[in-house]
Motif scaffolding. Structure first.
Motif, PDB file in Angstrom:
ATOM      1  N   LYS A  60      -6.452  -1.079  -2.197  1.00  0.00           N
ATOM      2  CA  LYS A  60      -7.178  -2.150  -1.527  1.00  0.00           C
ATOM      3  C   LYS A  60      -7.856  -3.106  -2.503  1.00  0.00           C
ATOM      4  N   SER A  61      -8.307  -2.612  -3.631  1.00  0.00           N
ATOM      5  CA  SER A  61      -9.038  -3.452  -4.576  1.00  0.00           C
ATOM      6  C   SER A  61      -8.126  -4.293  -5.464  1.00  0.00           C
ATOM      7  N   ASP A  62      -6.820  -4.064  -5.409  1.00  0.00           N
ATOM      8  CA  ASP A  62      -5.896  -4.865  -6.213  1.00  0.00           C
ATOM      9  C   ASP A  62      -5.989  -6.332  -5.808  1.00  0.00           C
ATOM     10  N   THR A  63      -5.804  -7.220  -6.771  1.00  0.00           N
ATOM     11  CA  THR A  63      -5.980  -8.652  -6.526  1.00  0.00           C
ATOM     12  C   THR A  63      -5.064  -9.167  -5.426  1.00  0.00           C
ATOM     13  N   ALA A  64      -3.800  -8.772  -5.461  1.00  0.00           N
ATOM     14  CA  ALA A  64      -2.852  -9.259  -4.454  1.00  0.00           C
ATOM     15  C   ALA A  64      -3.269  -8.843  -3.050  1.00  0.00           C
ATOM     16  N   ILE A  65      -3.765  -7.621  -2.910  1.00  0.00           N
ATOM     17  CA  ILE A  65      -4.199  -7.138  -1.590  1.00  0.00           C
ATOM     18  C   ILE A  65      -5.461  -7.870  -1.156  1.00  0.00           C
ATOM     19  N   GLN A  66      -6.386  -8.081  -2.074  1.00  0.00           N
ATOM     20  CA  GLN A  66      -7.612  -8.793  -1.726  1.00  0.00           C
ATOM     21  C   GLN A  66      -7.317 -10.228  -1.283  1.00  0.00           C
ATOM     22  N   LYS A  67      -6.384 -10.889  -1.958  1.00  0.00           N
ATOM     23  CA  LYS A  67      -5.997 -12.249  -1.559  1.00  0.00           C
ATOM     24  C   LYS A  67      -5.369 -12.248  -0.169  1.00  0.00           C
ATOM     25  N   ALA A  68      -4.565 -11.222   0.114  1.00  0.00           N
ATOM     26  CA  ALA A  68      -3.929 -11.136   1.429  1.00  0.00           C
ATOM     27  C   ALA A  68      -4.962 -10.896   2.527  1.00  0.00           C
ATOM     28  N   ILE A  69      -5.976 -10.076   2.241  1.00  0.00           N
ATOM     29  CA  ILE A  69      -7.045  -9.826   3.216  1.00  0.00           C
ATOM     30  C   ILE A  69      -7.784 -11.129   3.520  1.00  0.00           C
ATOM     31  N   LEU A  70      -8.080 -11.889   2.478  1.00  0.00           N
ATOM     32  CA  LEU A  70      -8.769 -13.168   2.682  1.00  0.00           C
ATOM     33  C   LEU A  70      -7.924 -14.119   3.521  1.00  0.00           C
ATOM     34  N   TYR A  71      -6.595 -14.083   3.304  1.00  0.00           N
ATOM     35  CA  TYR A  71      -5.724 -14.937   4.120  1.00  0.00           C
ATOM     36  C   TYR A  71      -5.813 -14.543   5.594  1.00  0.00           C
ATOM     37  N   THR A  95      -7.551   3.310   0.155  1.00  0.00           N
ATOM     38  CA  THR A  95      -7.072   3.063  -1.197  1.00  0.00           C
ATOM     39  C   THR A  95      -5.797   3.822  -1.500  1.00  0.00           C
ATOM     40  N   SER A  96      -5.204   4.476  -0.529  1.00  0.00           N
ATOM     41  CA  SER A  96      -3.999   5.258  -0.764  1.00  0.00           C
ATOM     42  C   SER A  96      -2.765   4.539  -0.289  1.00  0.00           C
ATOM     43  N   ALA A  97      -1.635   4.912  -0.855  1.00  0.00           N
ATOM     44  CA  ALA A  97      -0.370   4.310  -0.459  1.00  0.00           C
ATOM     45  C   ALA A  97       0.096   4.788   0.895  1.00  0.00           C
ATOM     46  N   SER A  98      -0.425   5.861   1.393  1.00  0.00           N
ATOM     47  CA  SER A  98       0.052   6.407   2.658  1.00  0.00           C
ATOM     48  C   SER A  98      -1.071   6.547   3.678  1.00  0.00           C
ATOM     49  N   LEU A 107       0.835  -1.204   0.000  1.00  0.00           N
ATOM     50  CA  LEU A 107       0.000   0.000   0.000  1.00  0.00           C
ATOM     51  C   LEU A 107       0.868   1.253   0.000  1.00  0.00           C
ATOM     52  N   GLU A 108       2.056   1.175   0.592  1.00  0.00           N
ATOM     53  CA  GLU A 108       2.976   2.308   0.607  1.00  0.00           C
ATOM     54  C   GLU A 108       3.531   2.623  -0.774  1.00  0.00           C
ATOM     55  N   VAL A 109       3.563   1.627  -1.663  1.00  0.00           N
ATOM     56  CA  VAL A 109       4.176   1.851  -2.974  1.00  0.00           C
ATOM     57  C   VAL A 109       3.133   1.979  -4.078  1.00  0.00           C
ATOM     58  N   MET A 149      -2.627  -3.540  12.680  1.00  0.00           N
ATOM     59  CA  MET A 149      -1.928  -2.506  11.907  1.00  0.00           C
ATOM     60  C   MET A 149      -2.257  -2.621  10.423  1.00  0.00           C
ATOM     61  N   ALA A 150      -2.330  -3.848   9.918  1.00  0.00           N
ATOM     62  CA  ALA A 150      -2.692  -4.027   8.506  1.00  0.00           C
ATOM     63  C   ALA A 150      -4.120  -3.546   8.251  1.00  0.00           C
ATOM     64  N   ILE A 151      -5.024  -3.842   9.186  1.00  0.00           N
ATOM     65  CA  ILE A 151      -6.414  -3.381   9.052  1.00  0.00           C
ATOM     66  C   ILE A 151      -6.464  -1.858   9.075  1.00  0.00           C
ATOM     67  N   ASN A 152      -5.672  -1.252   9.970  1.00  0.00           N
ATOM     68  CA  ASN A 152      -5.586   0.213  10.003  1.00  0.00           C
ATOM     69  C   ASN A 152      -5.113   0.758   8.663  1.00  0.00           C
ATOM     70  N   LYS A 153      -4.093   0.133   8.107  1.00  0.00           N
ATOM     71  CA  LYS A 153      -3.516   0.601   6.843  1.00  0.00           C
ATOM     72  C   LYS A 153      -4.534   0.520   5.709  1.00  0.00           C
ATOM     73  N   LEU A 154      -5.407  -0.472   5.783  1.00  0.00           N
ATOM     74  CA  LEU A 154      -6.446  -0.643   4.765  1.00  0.00           C
ATOM     75  C   LEU A 154      -7.571   0.369   4.918  1.00  0.00           C
ATOM     76  N   GLY A 155      -7.535   1.137   6.006  1.00  0.00           N
ATOM     77  CA  GLY A 155      -8.587   2.108   6.250  1.00  0.00           C
ATOM     78  C   GLY A 155      -9.840   1.503   6.842  1.00  0.00           C
ATOM     79  N   GLU A 156      -9.726   0.289   7.396  1.00  0.00           N
ATOM     80  CA  GLU A 156     -10.881  -0.372   7.993  1.00  0.00           C
ATOM     81  C   GLU A 156     -10.817  -0.286   9.512  1.00  0.00           C
ATOM     82  N   ASP A 157     -11.942  -0.559  10.155  1.00  0.00           N
ATOM     83  CA  ASP A 157     -12.044  -0.525  11.611  1.00  0.00           C
ATOM     84  C   ASP A 157     -11.879  -1.942  12.154  1.00  0.00           C
TER      85      ASP A 157
END
Length: 723
Positions: A441-452, A564-567, A435-437, A485-493
């Motif tokens: 959030k909607s990218d496939t790799a990120i969605q797969k990681a969330i499911l994991y 949805t932002s890198a920062s 997400l920093e680069v 921390m990952a949930i925070n980075k995703l902008g979720e609660d």
């Protein structure tokens, strides 16, 4: 030359070409160098350096590494080749090796390898109330430490065992995330690519061993306890064993237990007294009170980069002068101090007179950052570089991003090492880094990681380190903090219904806080730095906790765009209330930074448009030539011919498209032609490596020359250039 002579030359040319091409069709398997190997002819644990290179994808470098690896530990089967760099379990290279059929493993040799039975050592030890060890990097560690749960520790039991000649020697290594772990016992080292020394603990009065709930450096021992170290493969196969019975500990332990009986009783389940749930899953104190108690606890500890980040994000002042003399030679060692500097508001590019970012980038290889066998150094490296203002477009950052994406496991997670099993900590770290680069959030790799992460979450709301681990899958403080921390980075609660089980991750983490403010790793088990991670997670932050030049517009987008932002970071009230003049200056710097990145993106788009135009032009040329039956000649002067078969059906039309695609792929890659050839309806050759490629190209040249010289084909050619 008369007619008979012409006929003889033509027949001879055709027979020569046919022989060359037929030999390349692969009646027998061939290695990367083109030499032939018979099926099941190369026993990988005994084959020579030259024989190993006959295996597909095994060149000189991998052959040399295979010999080195099998010297440490023989390959148990072909799947075990994932120990070799560039060969991954379930990957195409390994599949090609198996399909080729040359390589094999003689199981009988493994059974008679001359190593004898695994060793077993046992003995009683008197555990001292303190000890000192030096790790494999030459760094000294003195125990007990300030946060040690007891004076009598597993590490000191090893020291006592060596002193009593129960074991001849032992070595420990220091992992940046997990602390000390056993590297070797009795002069037998674990192969880090396939095995480890598992730590087992049987408490006095109990009948069975259990997997230790803390590492060798923080495992508390009592009289009558038993400590067992078993060299174990990643598949669970047990080999050598060293068991130590704690026959006597110093009397001071019993006195401390009597004096602190009430405290032990209150803290054994996590929070005690007014601390909250006591580990029973009920709602603990509010987050603000828990964070305040934790920061008070941390302020009483020796400062470290982790403590700097936790206190800085909580708005506490902290002395960072210890970083002035910092020095190291690894990515991970440099990453946390860099993150600590930016957390404290310092610029790593000039502190005190060194460019930390340049030093970090000096560890970069051709395609990634740090050790090519590790993924966690790429994760930490990205986070540190981004916190220091290194742009997303930087080559080192982009290479590490690609390296991480290439090594995402099928289950959506990441491991700390290439080819390893996924774990929640490195998956959470990879989410933050990607997400920093610039990923969203909607990218496939990120969605797969969330499911994991969701699949790994336990029913108590917390996260384990590895949900598939045979050594235990209980939730722990560190893993839960990283998940938050990952949930925070995703902008979720993290307290939302999406992440709530019974209870949610935040409430589980709070249930692990002791009444002195410290967060336990697990109920009753200190260590592993859970307190610093918990503070950052509970405040709503993630790594990096601060960036010296993160565009304000990106932060604003993250606030309103659902992560949805890198920062993306959650802004505290103190940040919102910054002095207007300071904020304006920062905004100007950030705007300039964003304009720089926009310029880079525009240039990339321009180059992509040029490639698309060139591709379209090349495609039109090739398609026209193929459809008209004319001969194509590459820039190297090699003919690429195609003849339309009589009565072409849909499959033959698809074959034509394959030829077009092959030519285009070679042209766009800037490589010499190795296009597929279709001629006279009896052969189809794909360009090969080594001598096979030479044979095919030679045959093609002979055919083209002979056809031209003796009039077998019209002398009309269209030239396809690569400018």
């Amino acid at each position: 030359m008369n007619q008979n002579s012409n006929l003889f030359v033509r027949v001879f040319a055709f027979l020569t070409i046919f022989a060359l091409l037929f030999s390349s069709l692969g009646v027998l398997a061939q290695g990367d160098d083109g030499e032939i190997c018979d099926p099941k002819s190369i026993e990988i644990n005994t084959a020579s350096f030259e024989e190993l290179q006959l295996i597909i994808h095994i060149g000189e470098v991998r052959a040399e590494q295979m010999i080195e690896l099998r010297g440490e530990q023989p390959f148990s089967d072909l799947d075990n080749l994932d120990r070799v760099d560039g060969i991954t379990a379930g990957g195409k290279r390994l599949a090609d090796i198996i399909e080729q059929g040359c390589a094999w493993v003689d199981v009988d040799l493994l059974e008679d390898d001359g190593e004898g039975e695994p060793f077993l050592v046992e003995g009683d030890v008197e555990v001292p109330s303190g000890c000192e060890v030096v790790d494999t990097d030459g760094v000294a560690h003195i125990f007990p430490k300030d946060d040690s749960p007891s004076e009598f520790l597993g590490i000191c039991a090893l020291v006592a065992a060596k002193a009593a000649d129960i074991i001849s020697a032992f070595e420990v290594s220091d992992h940046p995330d997990f602390g000390l772990f056993v590297h070797s016992v009795h002069e037998v080292a674990a192969d880090s690519s396939s095995e480890f020394w598992a730590l087992w603990h049987k408490e006095s009065g109990k009948d069975e061993f259990g997997f230790a709930d803390c590492g060798i450096g923080c495992l508390a021992l009592s009289e009558g306890d038993e400590l067992s170290l078993i060299r174990t493969s990643f598949d669970g196969e047990e080999r050598d064993t060293a068991t130590l019975v704690v026959s006597l500990v110093l009397e001071e332990e019993e006195e401390e237990q009597d004096d602190g009986e009430g405290e032990e009783e209150s803290s054994s389940g996590g929070r005690g007294g007014d601390g909250g749930s006591g580990g029973d899953g009920t709602a603990p104190l509010d987050v603000g009170a828990a964070v305040e108690k934790a920061t008070v606890f941390l302020q009483g500890k020796s400062v470290s980069p982790d403590i700097v980040m936790a206190l800085a994000v909580a708005g506490k002042s902290v002395d960072i002068s210890f970083l002035r003399s910092f020095s190291s030679d690894t990515v991970i060692d440099y990453a946390k101090p860099m993150l600590a500097l930016t957390a404290a508001g310092e610029d790593p590019r000039t502190y005190p007179d060194e460019d930390w970012g340049a030093k970090m980038k000096s560890f970069a290889g051709e395609n990634q950052l740090g050790d090519p066998d590790f993924l966690n150094d790429d994760i930490w490296g990205i986070l540190a570089l981004r916190s220091a203002g290194v742009p997303v477009s930087d080559r080192v950052i982009q290479n590490s991003k690609t390296f991480l994406l290439q090594n995402q496991n099928d289950d959506g997670g990441w491991a700390w090492n290439v080819g390893g099993d996924s774990d929640t900590n490195d998956t959470a770290g990879a989410i933050m880094a990607l997400l920093e680069v610039g990923m969203i959030k909607s990218d496939t790799a990120i969605q797969k990681a969330i499911l994991y992460l969701k699949s790994a979450q336990n029913d108590d709301g917390g996260f384990p380190y590895d949900p598939q681990s045979p050594w235990g899958t209980d939730s722990d403080g560190n893993s839960t903090a990283w998940g938050i921390m990952a949930i925070n980075k995703l902008g979720e609660d993290p307290k939302s219904s999406t992440w709530t089980k019974n209870p949610n991750p935040v409430d589980f983490l709070l249930s692990l806080q002791d009444e002195n403010g410290e967060f336990w790793w697990m109920p009753g088990s200190k260590g592993f730095g859970a307190t610093t991670d918990a503070v950052i997670a509970l405040i709503g932050k993630s790594f990096p906790v601060n960036s010296i030049s993160a565009p304000q517009e990106e932060q604003d987008a993250a606030q309103g765009g659902g992560g949805t932002s890198a920062s993306a970071q959650t802004l505290s009230q103190e940040e919102i209330g910054k002095d207007e003049e300071t904020a304006s200056e920062e905004a100007l710097v950030q705007m300039a930074r964003q304009l720089e990145e926009i310029a880079v993106n525009v240039e990339e788009m321009r180059q992509q448009i040029e490639v698309l135009v060139a591709t379209r032009m090349s495609y039109n040329i090739v398609q026209t030539a193929v459809e008209s039956g004319e001969e194509l000649v590459s820039s190297e002067g090699l003919p690429v011919a195609y003849e339309e078969p009589v009565g072409a059906d849909s499959e033959e039309i698809q074959e034509k498209e394959k030829i077009i695609s092959a030519v285009l792929a070679e042209e766009l890659a800037g490589a010499p032609f190795r296009a597929e050839v279709k001629s006279a309806g009896f052969m189809e050759i794909v360009g090969r490596n080594g001598w096979v490629a030479v044979g095919v190209l030679a045959a093609s040249v002979m055919f083209g020359f002979g056809a031209y010289r003796f009039g077998l084909i019209p002398r009309t050619k269209r030239r396809l250039s690569r400018k």
